[in-house]
Write a protein that holds these residues in place. Structure first.
Motif, PDB file in Angstrom:
ATOM      1  N   GLN A 119       0.839  -1.159   0.006  1.00  9.44           N
ATOM      2  CA  GLN A 119       0.179  -0.017   0.077  1.00  9.44           C
ATOM      3  C   GLN A 119       0.810   1.246   0.018  1.00  9.44           C
ATOM      4  O   GLN A 119       0.548   2.386  -0.741  1.00  9.44           O
ATOM      5  N   ARG A 122       2.126   1.793  -3.336  1.00  7.38           N
ATOM      6  CA  ARG A 122       0.966   2.301  -4.295  1.00  7.38           C
ATOM      7  C   ARG A 122       0.690   3.907  -4.130  1.00  7.38           C
ATOM      8  O   ARG A 122       0.581   4.755  -4.941  1.00  7.38           O
ATOM      9  N   ASP A 123       0.576   4.271  -2.732  1.00  9.07           N
ATOM     10  CA  ASP A 123       0.599   5.435  -2.461  1.00  9.07           C
ATOM     11  C   ASP A 123       1.625   6.657  -2.850  1.00  9.07           C
ATOM     12  O   ASP A 123       1.400   7.486  -3.449  1.00  9.07           O
TER      13      ASP A 123
END
Length: 139
Positions: A119, A122-123
């Protein structure tokens, strides 16, 4: 700190399974388990933030895996490798099944631990695209 102790306990356990005490397939599966555990322990920060995951890893190293291996090692090899009945597993088959269960659970823990990193990646990608990706309004 706990991560270092778990590493040391894992190394101690692995040293005990060397030699001819266990068949090659058992040693290989324990080696695979150990690699999964080592990968998880490298992310000690994520592991310690999830007490249930830390408990699973700790118990696997200090109780579940040693108990399974010790019970198997107490049997004569010829006995462990032979079938006990038509519907029963041999001790060898039972140990391999237990190792598979531990492997499955540890992989779930690893996936959960890595999900936070995924995550974060992705951020970061989203931030970089917003920051440097340009816009349809650019000339």
């Amino acid at each position: 700190m706990e991560s270092r102790r778990l590493h040391a306990d894992l190394d101690t356990l692995l040293a005990k399974i060397g030699g001819n005490r266990f068949p090659d397939d058992v040693v290989a599966r324990v080696g695979v388990l150990a690699e999964v555990v080592r990968d998880i322990l490298r992310r000690a920060d994520a592991l310690t933030s999830a007490p249930d995951h830390l408990h699973i890893v700790s118990q696997t190293i200090r109780d579940y895996l040693p108990s399974s291996l010790e019970a198997y090692a107490n049997l004569p090899r010829s006995y462990a490798l032979t079938r006990r009945g038509e519907r029963e597993r041999s001790a060898h088959e039972e140990l391999l099944a237990q190792l598979d269960l531990l492997d499955s659970q540890l992989r779930k823990v690893a996936e959960s631990v890595y999900r936070g990193d995924e995550q974060a990646l992705r951020d970061q990608g989203r931030f970089l695209r917003d920051r440097f990706g340009g816009s349809g309004l650019d000339l």
